[in-house]
Design a protein around this motif. Structure first.
Motif, PDB file in Angstrom:
ATOM      1  N   TYR A   8      94.745  31.948  50.707  1.00  0.00           N
ATOM      2  CA  TYR A   8      95.491  33.224  51.101  1.00  0.00           C
ATOM      3  C   TYR A   8      94.570  34.394  51.056  1.00  0.00           C
ATOM      4  O   TYR A   8      94.453  35.078  51.949  1.00  0.00           O
ATOM      5  CB  TYR A   8      96.558  33.267  50.043  1.00  0.00           C
ATOM      6  CG  TYR A   8      97.173  34.749  50.020  1.00  0.00           C
ATOM      7  CD1 TYR A   8      98.113  35.011  51.270  1.00  0.00           C
ATOM      8  CD2 TYR A   8      97.002  35.717  49.216  1.00  0.00           C
ATOM      9  CE1 TYR A   8      98.742  36.437  51.359  1.00  0.00           C
ATOM     10  CE2 TYR A   8      97.474  36.994  49.368  1.00  0.00           C
ATOM     11  CZ  TYR A   8      98.375  37.451  50.385  1.00  0.00           C
ATOM     12  OH  TYR A   8      98.907  38.550  50.596  1.00  0.00           O
ATOM     13  N   VAL A  15     102.559  27.500  56.717  1.00  0.00           N
ATOM     14  CA  VAL A  15     101.304  28.107  57.125  1.00  0.00           C
ATOM     15  C   VAL A  15     100.863  27.616  58.487  1.00  0.00           C
ATOM     16  O   VAL A  15     100.676  28.170  59.450  1.00  0.00           O
ATOM     17  CB  VAL A  15     100.242  27.910  56.244  1.00  0.00           C
ATOM     18  CG1 VAL A  15      99.006  28.559  56.724  1.00  0.00           C
ATOM     19  CG2 VAL A  15     100.373  28.749  54.896  1.00  0.00           C
ATOM     20  N   GLN A  71      92.120  33.867  54.049  1.00  0.00           N
ATOM     21  CA  GLN A  71      92.837  33.918  55.401  1.00  0.00           C
ATOM     22  C   GLN A  71      93.676  35.028  55.608  1.00  0.00           C
ATOM     23  O   GLN A  71      93.520  35.670  56.823  1.00  0.00           O
ATOM     24  CB  GLN A  71      93.363  32.644  55.717  1.00  0.00           C
ATOM     25  CG  GLN A  71      92.658  31.424  55.925  1.00  0.00           C
ATOM     26  CD  GLN A  71      93.454  30.308  55.844  1.00  0.00           C
ATOM     27  OE1 GLN A  71      94.643  30.282  56.309  1.00  0.00           O
ATOM     28  NE2 GLN A  71      92.898  28.995  56.045  1.00  0.00           N
ATOM     29  N   SER A  72      94.236  35.404  54.838  1.00  0.00           N
ATOM     30  CA  SER A  72      95.171  36.914  54.937  1.00  0.00           C
ATOM     31  C   SER A  72      94.624  38.223  54.574  1.00  0.00           C
ATOM     32  O   SER A  72      94.973  39.205  55.160  1.00  0.00           O
ATOM     33  CB  SER A  72      96.408  36.449  54.238  1.00  0.00           C
ATOM     34  OG  SER A  72      97.192  35.429  54.747  1.00  0.00           O
ATOM     35  N   GLN A  73      93.506  38.234  53.456  1.00  0.00           N
ATOM     36  CA  GLN A  73      93.088  39.320  53.052  1.00  0.00           C
ATOM     37  C   GLN A  73      91.541  39.548  53.569  1.00  0.00           C
ATOM     38  O   GLN A  73      90.974  40.602  52.931  1.00  0.00           O
ATOM     39  CB  GLN A  73      93.385  39.319  51.486  1.00  0.00           C
ATOM     40  CG  GLN A  73      94.922  39.547  51.369  1.00  0.00           C
ATOM     41  CD  GLN A  73      95.770  40.649  51.814  1.00  0.00           C
ATOM     42  OE1 GLN A  73      95.160  41.690  52.271  1.00  0.00           O
ATOM     43  NE2 GLN A  73      97.014  40.024  52.227  1.00  0.00           N
ATOM     44  N   SER A  96     100.859  32.012  59.268  1.00  0.00           N
ATOM     45  CA  SER A  96     100.769  33.200  58.183  1.00  0.00           C
ATOM     46  C   SER A  96     101.426  32.744  56.853  1.00  0.00           C
ATOM     47  O   SER A  96     102.026  31.573  56.912  1.00  0.00           O
ATOM     48  CB  SER A  96     101.370  34.171  58.871  1.00  0.00           C
ATOM     49  OG  SER A  96     102.753  34.171  58.484  1.00  0.00           O
ATOM     50  N   PHE A  97     101.110  33.760  55.971  1.00  0.00           N
ATOM     51  CA  PHE A  97     101.844  33.102  54.584  1.00  0.00           C
ATOM     52  C   PHE A  97     103.138  34.011  54.246  1.00  0.00           C
ATOM     53  O   PHE A  97     103.596  33.972  53.240  1.00  0.00           O
ATOM     54  CB  PHE A  97     100.849  33.778  53.486  1.00  0.00           C
ATOM     55  CG  PHE A  97      99.578  32.669  53.564  1.00  0.00           C
ATOM     56  CD1 PHE A  97      99.728  31.791  52.383  1.00  0.00           C
ATOM     57  CD2 PHE A  97      98.642  32.474  54.035  1.00  0.00           C
ATOM     58  CE1 PHE A  97      99.005  30.624  51.983  1.00  0.00           C
ATOM     59  CE2 PHE A  97      97.348  31.697  53.715  1.00  0.00           C
ATOM     60  CZ  PHE A  97      97.774  30.729  52.977  1.00  0.00           C
TER      61      PHE A  97
END
Length: 460
Positions: free
Chosen positions: A281, A413, A284-286, A418-419
């Motif tokens: 997370y 996901v 990939q997201s941050q 996305s998360f």
């Protein structure tokens, strides 16, 4: 029986033996064992981006492999609890650590998805006795008024392990390769098993423990018993009473045990996010790099350690102040489980710093509830003969949540890209878990009044 050093000194001086504090050393040793267990669970999540690229593992299959150990961990909880009640934690725990440490080191020899998956299944079998054994040790080594804090001390090993695993495995990955990650972390467990066998015995047999400390451990907190409407003699007055037990299959007829089981299903969906998908997370997201993980990835776990201690201290503080055991355990559990729902607000975080802060609050809140939850099997057991078995039933629910978490998150996901959906789902499950702990469970020794009259009542 081993002669205690303090007794020999007392004989020479004529003074009463002083009360030692070996029980806290034992709790610390339990915490260290749990740290190693969580490092060995979470190390794959750090190495997975590299391994998945080498082996060509899809995101959905990554979730299956990451959660594979939970399948066997959950399946072997009940046998592990029964075995620990029969043989005791000294031999069972040491054997388990040797087993899972060898399986961890063997991951370095994996050559594809199948062998990696198989070794993680074997890891779960080895780790199954960890929590039932720890609960058994606390029941043997601590009076009621110290059990939540003791449980918080060893329970903090889960957060410390999750915190240590990310930077430790990241540094090993950068310094060596993914093979070195598993060889090094596997060696830690073998070292711990040797120390455990050298130190651990029951209080009356442990060579460093004074008779004063052993007597203190055997004392029951009568004020807590009176607040719960329980005769202290029924809890700990005589050794025979402490060995009172309910036949294993009959335990499943109690509503409270179904509450312990189902509450942990909800709660651990969140906790296993932190030992499976959490590093992914952040990447990939941050936009975290491997070095960012090493620098900042441990923050939620470190904060959660203090939450664990605070929750355990607070629950025992309520017991010492005369609050009923039911409320003394439920208040930190419900408050902490509700607070862990803040994970859902990470969906709206404007940047990585805010997201990491929200995740830290969520993990710390969950940990605030942990110590009291770990104490529940000891509090509701009719005697020492059921402690590990009841904890195993509770922990089976924990691992069902843990089994579902990485797979469901991986599926969501893959489906949404996305998360967002996983974070929202975790928030909702935290609310449901708080309701179960608050409304279903009765924190008192199991008896006929707590037994459901029909199977349907068990889940009502």
């Amino acid at each position: 029986m081993v002669e205690h050093v303090t007794e020999r000194a007392a004989g020479r001086t004529g003074r009463a033996p002083r009360r030692t504090n070996v029980r806290w050393l034992i709790a610390g040793l339990l915490g260290t064992g749990l740290i190693i267990a969580f490092v060995d669970r979470a190390n794959l999540s750090v190495a997975m981006p590299t391994i998945s690229e080498e082996f060509g593992i899809s995101p959905a299959m990554q979730g299956v492999v990451l959660g594979a150990w939970t399948w066997t961990y959950a399946a072997f909880q009940l046998p592990a609890g029964w075995l620990t009640d029969k043989l005791g934690p000294r031999v069972v725990y040491a054997s388990a650590v040797v087993w899972w440490s060898l399986c961890t080191a063997a991951v370095a020899l994996a050559r594809g998805t199948v062998s990696l998956f198989g070794l993680r299944l074997l890891l779960g079998i080895g780790e199954a006795p960890v929590m039932p054994s720890s609960a058994k040790v606390v029941s043997e080594w601590f009076p009621r008024k110290e059990r939540a804090l003791a449980s918080g001390l060893y329970g903090a090993g889960s957060e410390a392990g999750a915190a240590i695993a990310v930077p430790l495995a990241s540094l090993l990955l950068v310094a060596f390769n993914w093979h070195g990650v598993f060889l090094a972390t596997g060696a830690l467990g073998l070292l711990w098993a040797g120390v455990w066998l050298w130190i651990y015995q029951t209080p009356r047999k442990q060579r460093w423990t004074s008779s004063a400390e052993a007597d203190y451990i055997a004392e029951d907190d009568d004020s807590a018993d009176r607040a719960d409407g329980v005769d202290g003699a029924d809890r700990a007055g005589e050794p025979a009473e402490r060995d009172t037990s309910i036949p294993w299959l009959r335990l499943f007829r109690y509503r409270t045990l179904w509450g312990l089981f189902s509450g942990y299903v909800c709660r651990n969906f969140l906790n296993y996010f932190f030992i499976t998908w959490y590093p992914t997370y952040l990447v990939q997201s941050q936009g975290f790099s491997a070095m960012d993980l090493a620098k900042y990835g441990a923050i939620p776990g470190v904060v959660a350690i203090f939450g664990n201690f605070a929750g355990g201290w607070f629950s025992d503080f309520l017991v010492r102040r005369g609050v009923s055991m039911n409320l003394a355990r439920k208040i930190p559990i419900v408050v902490g489980t509700l607070g862990s729902g803040t994970v859902a607000f990470a969906v709206f975080a404007p940047n990585a710093a805010v997201a990491l802060t929200l995740l830290s609050v969520s993990f710390a809140s969950s940990s605030f509830a942990s110590a009291a939850i770990f104490s529940l099997p000891i509090d509701v057991a009719p005697g020492g003969g059921n402690v590990s078995s009841i904890f195993a039933i509770q922990n089976t629910g924990s691992q069902i949540g843990g089994l579902l978490s990485p797979v469901v998150i991986g599926f969501l996901v893959t489906l949404t890209g996305s998360f967002v959906a996983p974070l929202l789902a975790m928030g909702v499950l935290c609310l449901i878990g708080a309701a179960v702990y608050g409304l279903v469970i009765k924190v008192r020794p199991l008896d006929a009044d707590d037994r459901p009259s029909t199977p349907a009542d068990a889940v009502s």
